[in-house]
Design an enzyme around this catalytic site. Structure first.
Site, short mmCIF file in Angstrom:
data_model
loop_
_atom_site.label_atom_id
_atom_site.label_comp_id
_atom_site.label_asym_id
_atom_site.label_seq_id
_atom_site.Cartn_x
_atom_site.Cartn_y
_atom_site.Cartn_z
N CYS A 191 46.80 44.51 38.59
CA CYS A 191 46.22 45.86 38.62
C CYS A 191 45.46 46.09 37.32
O CYS A 191 46.05 46.09 36.23
CB CYS A 191 47.32 46.90 38.81
SG CYS A 191 46.75 48.62 38.72
N CYS A 249 46.65 49.35 35.57
CA CYS A 249 47.93 49.15 34.88
C CYS A 249 47.73 48.43 33.55
O CYS A 249 48.36 48.78 32.55
CB CYS A 249 48.89 48.36 35.76
SG CYS A 249 49.24 49.11 37.38
#
Length: 273
Positions: free
Chosen positions: A127, A130
């Site tokens: 991600c 993230c």
């Protein structure tokens, strides 16, 4: 013949040696010395040891086996250190940041936190949001040492995340004491203000009356029903009261408390009576 004799010159042995040395210095080619044979190395009586772990056999240097093994081991260690680089989610971790390894670990961490604020961070190695948000989360953890941060790797615990209804990343859930879950939301590096506001709101000191609640009962049942997880949970039975356990009202209870009548109400009751 006279001319030839005049042109040719006889040199002494010393002059011949100096002439050959001067020609070697001017020559760009370097004469390679032939390698000695095995017999010459074996029969050489001029072998001696030097201080850096080498043995001199004539003009050749042979390293000892112990030194070769040490140098090869050092090379292997260096290659292992270079090959094993830290992942982005492993950098900048603080003492109050912990990785969750199972559903039992998550439940126990929330219950054992007591009255402490717990933030569960759901992330994924692939991600991009993230990865960009991780350094700031580490900074918040450093500035708030009394807050417990739990990290859940979505790729390693995908089945558990499905049971907890986590379908968006990065995702955060706040828990505290007997109140249980306080809030849950998803934010990115651009909407980090949402995380700051929630941290400021729920990190204030407060007292919880009762033990830590942790996950909701519906979430615990969902984890127990998941066959991919080795998690067991028994629903707490509701208390059932027997008819004999119900206390009968007494004259001292509020239901039978005497009522003070006013003068007008007394007249009305006297007429009815």
């Amino acid at each position: 013949m006279a001319e030839v004799a005049s042109q040719s010159k006889l040199f002494s042995p010393c002059e011949v040696r100096s002439l050959s040395l001067s020609r070697r210095r001017r020559s760009p080619l370097v004469a390679l010395r032939p390698a000695p044979s095995f017999r010459s190395l074996r029969s050489s009586s001029s072998s001696s040891s030097v201080g850096n772990g080498a043995v001199v056999l004539g003009d050749w240097i042979q390293r000892r086996p112990a030194e070769r093994d040490a140098s090869s081991g050092l090379h292997v260690k260096m290659s292992l250190c270079i090959g094993k680089s830290m992942k982005w989610w492993e950098k900048g971790l603080q003492p109050n940041m912990k990785d969750v390894h199972s559903a039992h670990d998550l439940v126990d961490s929330l219950i054992n936190a007591g009255n402490k604020l717990v933030i569960v961070d759901f992330y994924s190695p692939g991600c991009g949001g993230c990865k960009a948000l991780h350094p700031k989360i580490c900074q918040f953890a450093e500035m708030n040492p009394d807050v417990q941060f739990l990290q859940v790797n979505y790729e390693e615990h995908k089945s558990m995340c499905y049971s907890l209804n986590v379908h968006v990343l990065p995702f955060f859930r706040f828990y505290r004491g007997a109140q249980g879950r306080l809030c849950s939301f998803s934010c990115t590096n651009a909407t980090i203000k949402k995380f700051k506001d929630a941290l400021t709101k729920h990190s204030t000191e407060r007292c919880s009356l009762g033990p830590a609640k942790g996950l909701e009962e519906s979430e615990l049942l969902a984890l127990a029903a998941n066959k991919d997880l080795s998690f067991n949970y028994n629903k707490k039975p509701l208390p059932v009261f027997a008819p004999d356990d119900v206390a009968e009202p007494t004259p001292t209870s509020p239901k039978f408390s005497p009522r003070i009548l006013k003068g007008s109400e007394e007249k009305v009751l006297s007429k009815i009576g």
